[in-house]
Structure formats: structure tokens, C-alpha cells
Design a protein around this motif. Structure first.
Motif, PDB file in Angstrom:
ATOM      1  N   UNK A  12      64.465 -71.800 -61.178  1.00  0.00           N
ATOM      2  CA  UNK A  12      65.692 -71.392 -60.501  1.00  0.00           C
ATOM      3  C   UNK A  12      66.275 -72.557 -59.699  1.00  0.00           C
ATOM      4  N   UNK A  13      67.562 -72.753 -59.853  1.00  0.00           N
ATOM      5  CA  UNK A  13      68.270 -73.746 -59.046  1.00  0.00           C
ATOM      6  C   UNK A  13      69.636 -73.176 -58.671  1.00  0.00           C
ATOM      7  N   UNK A  37      51.247 -58.455 -65.838  1.00  0.00           N
ATOM      8  CA  UNK A  37      52.095 -59.647 -65.754  1.00  0.00           C
ATOM      9  C   UNK A  37      52.201 -60.132 -64.314  1.00  0.00           C
ATOM     10  N   UNK A  38      52.371 -61.409 -64.177  1.00  0.00           N
ATOM     11  CA  UNK A  38      52.853 -61.994 -62.928  1.00  0.00           C
ATOM     12  C   UNK A  38      54.129 -62.761 -63.253  1.00  0.00           C
ATOM     13  N   UNK A  39      54.993 -62.908 -62.270  1.00  0.00           N
ATOM     14  CA  UNK A  39      56.219 -63.674 -62.432  1.00  0.00           C
ATOM     15  C   UNK A  39      56.159 -64.880 -61.501  1.00  0.00           C
ATOM     16  N   UNK A  40      56.292 -66.062 -62.060  1.00  0.00           N
ATOM     17  CA  UNK A  40      56.289 -67.293 -61.268  1.00  0.00           C
ATOM     18  C   UNK A  40      57.729 -67.774 -61.126  1.00  0.00           C
ATOM     19  N   UNK A  41      58.252 -67.687 -59.930  1.00  0.00           N
ATOM     20  CA  UNK A  41      59.609 -68.131 -59.631  1.00  0.00           C
ATOM     21  C   UNK A  41      59.546 -69.540 -59.051  1.00  0.00           C
ATOM     22  N   UNK A  64      54.869 -61.193 -57.845  1.00  0.00           N
ATOM     23  CA  UNK A  64      55.730 -62.370 -57.881  1.00  0.00           C
ATOM     24  C   UNK A  64      55.073 -63.510 -57.102  1.00  0.00           C
ATOM     25  N   UNK A  65      55.059 -64.680 -57.728  1.00  0.00           N
ATOM     26  CA  UNK A  65      54.553 -65.893 -57.096  1.00  0.00           C
ATOM     27  C   UNK A  65      55.693 -66.884 -56.949  1.00  0.00           C
ATOM     28  N   UNK A  66      55.800 -67.503 -55.801  1.00  0.00           N
ATOM     29  CA  UNK A  66      56.835 -68.504 -55.569  1.00  0.00           C
ATOM     30  C   UNK A  66      56.253 -69.909 -55.543  1.00  0.00           C
ATOM     31  N   UNK A  67      56.799 -70.787 -56.360  1.00  0.00           N
ATOM     32  CA  UNK A  67      56.430 -72.208 -56.339  1.00  0.00           C
ATOM     33  C   UNK A  67      57.672 -72.961 -55.869  1.00  0.00           C
TER      34      UNK A  67
END
Length: 320
Positions: A12-13, A37-41, A64-67
Motif C-alpha cells: 500500500x502506498x 488466512x492472515x493479511x500482511x499490509x 491483519x499484520x502491518x509491516x
């Protein structure tokens, strides 16, 4: 989240305009999947509210995981940061955050993964973009297929599902100028295409300018083809052949007509021709030298500011 089957990677940008719709569709998908599932944002250095929105959803929903990257690194490196943090035991799915890639296809991709395929890459049947852009994409993909050292499927982007062993192999590839769809093809294993209609961007504006598209295209050509180097040799043979023809023409005129072309025209033509060939050759070699230079510096591909995982902020950064 002790057992995760598939990690969905979303770079995401500056996507605050589409973020709410993205999360809603992703949540609907992972609520209904028969697997975990996991979602990596991945926040790629956004300057709008995207980072705060990622933090909020990651603290609210532990699926949800945030990087959060330290700055804007670009789409390919943002996806690479996601791949480096995959926890899915079966593999990972890569989609764009603008919802041109429908996350609802995860079940169909997963079925193919369970049938023994290691890479399920999406093939765009239709693109809702300008005629000129579609023409440029079509021409590039066909040129790439013709000159690449191995098969890179036509009209396939980064939208794909990868088995765990493909993810691990791609994470082990250290190249700086990354072209993920080429790397994915290079890894090999059993691969299959899945045709779909590419949707329009749901909100916001595209972040891929023409300059970034050309940069990505050059990475695809120079990283996976030796054609640019070989064309230098062919240009050399062509110029030598052209020179010999012109030399023979001058001798012919001298012997039969006692007349040799004079003036600046022939001289200027020769100078322009040979100078152009030399500059093109230096430019092609320079592209390879630049990639060598970037590689030998051995800088990390990306730098992570922080990771929000299972509702906790982590300082022990996973970076490569």
C-alpha cells in the motif's frame, strides 16, 4: 493465529481512499475461507493516513499484520518485505491494494495449490485502461517473451499464489533490482495460469508513473535476458558491414568514373552512425554495470520501521 495456511500480501502506498473498501472485501474473504488466512499490509512510506489506518485494523483484528517500511521503497521491494514476513505454512498470495486484483479468487487459487501447483499466476484477459497503455503493455510482454532466457508468461502480473517453497526460494534471491514475476518464473516448479478480467482501480490514483513502468520493464529485460549484450555485437557487425559496402562503393566510383564522393555529407553520416552505435552500446553496458554496482554495495533491500503482529508492536525487525 497459531496455524496459518495462506498469507495475503497487500502493498500500500497512499491508499486511504480505497482502504475501507479493501479491508471490507478482505475481511469478507477470510471470514468465509475453509482455511486460515492472515493479511500482511505493507505501508510503503505513505504520506497520507494509510499508516494510521493499517495500525488501527491490525490492533483491532489480529488476522491483519502491518509491516511499516521506513520510507517509500517501491512496489517490488514492498512486496518483497511482505514475502520476508510470511507465516503461511502453505504459501502466500500477492494482490494489489487498489482492488484491481479481486481477493475473492483466493479460494480458486488455493484449490489449484492443493492440486500440486506451486505457482498460480493470474493472466489478464481484459484491462480497463487507455488504448495506448494497453498497446504498450501488450508490446512489452511479447518482446520480453521473445528475448528472455526462459519463459515468462504473457500478460501476467504480480497477482499470484505461491507455495511455501517458492516463497522461501524467492526470499533467498538477493538481487537489488527486483522483477518478481521474472523471479517467480525462474524458480520453476509446477506453474499454471488463471485467466481473469482485471477491474478498474476502485479509488485513488495509480502510483505507477511512466518512469516507474519503464524502470520495471528494464529490470525485466536486463535481469532475465542477455539479448541487450548480444545486440551490441550485432550492431558492431552491421556497422562494419555498412562501412565495407561504402568503402567498396568509393573504390567503384574511383575506378570507373574517376570520381570519389567529396564534401561533408559522407563524413557527417559516418560520424553520426558510428557515434550513435557507440553511445547505444555504452548505454546497454551501463545498465548491467549499474546493476552490478547496486548489488555489490550489499545494502538491505528494505528497512522496516515496525511490525504490528497479533496486536503487538515488534521492534526486532525482519529486514533483508
Amino acid at each position: 493465529m497459531s496455524h496459518i495456511d495462506i498469507s495475503i500480501i497487500v502493498p500500500l502506498y497512499n491508499e486511504e481512499a480505497v482502504f475501507e473498501q479493501l479491508i471490507q472485501r478482505l475481511t469478507n474473504v477470510i471470514d468465509k475461507t475453509p482455511f486460515t488466512c492472515e493479511v500482511i499490509l505493507i505501508n510503503d512510506g505513505s504520506t497520507d493516513k494509510t499508516e494510521r489506518l493499517i495500525e488501527a485494523i491490525c490492533n483491532k483484528d489480529h488476522r491483519f499484520t502491518g509491516v511499516l517500511l521506513s520510507r517509500n521503497h517501491g512496489h517490488q521491494l514492498a512486496v518483497s518485505a511482505g514475502l520476508a514476513n510470511v507465516r503461511g505454512k502453505k504459501g502466500a498470495m500477492i494482490i494489489d491494494g487498489d482492488l484491481q486484483d479481486p481477493p475473492e479468487l483466493v479460494n480458486e487459487f488455493y484449490a489449484l495449490l492443493n492440486n500440486g501447483y506451486d505457482v498460480i499466476y493470474a493472466i489478464r484477459k481484459n484491462r480497463k485502461e487507455s488504448f495506448f497503455k494497453k498497446l504498450a503493455y501488450s508490446a512489452y510482454y511479447r518482446l520480453q517473451k521473445k528475448i528472455s532466457n526462459f519463459n515468462i508468461p504473457i500478460d501476467s502480473g504480480d497477482f499470484s499464489m505461491l507455495s511455501r517453497r517458492v516463497v522461501d526460494n524467492m526470499n533467498a534471491m538477493p538481487e537489488q533490482s527486483r522483477y518478481l514475476r521474472g523471479m517467480r518464473s525462474w524458480v520453476g516448479f509446477k506453474q499454471i495460469g488463471f485467466e481473469y478480467d482485471r477491474d478498474e482501480r476502485q479509488a485513488g490514483e495509480t502510483k505507477y508513473s511512466w518512469s516507474k513502468l519503464f524502470e520495471l520493464a528494464f529490470n525485466g529485460i536486463f535481469n532475465f535476458s542477455d539479448f541487450p549484450v548480444k545486440i551490441i555485437t550485432r550492431l558492431g557487425f552491421f556497422t562494419v558491414f555498412f562501412s565495407l559496402i561504402y568503402f567498396a562503393y568509393n573504390i567503384y566510383r574511383r575506378v570507373y568514373y574517376n570520381d570519389v564522393p567529396q564534401g561533408f555529407t559522407a563524413t557527417i553520416l559516418a560520424i553520426i552512425l558510428f557515434s550513435g552505435v557507440q553511445l547505444i552500446s555504452l548505454g546497454l553496458i551501463g545498465e548491467y554495470v549499474l546493476r552490478i554496482y547496486n548489488q555489490v554495495r550489499n545494502r538491505p533491500l528494505f528497512v522496516i520501521d515496525k511490525i504490528i503482529q497479533d496486536g503487538n508492536e515488534k521492534e526486532d525487525l525482519k529486514q533483508k
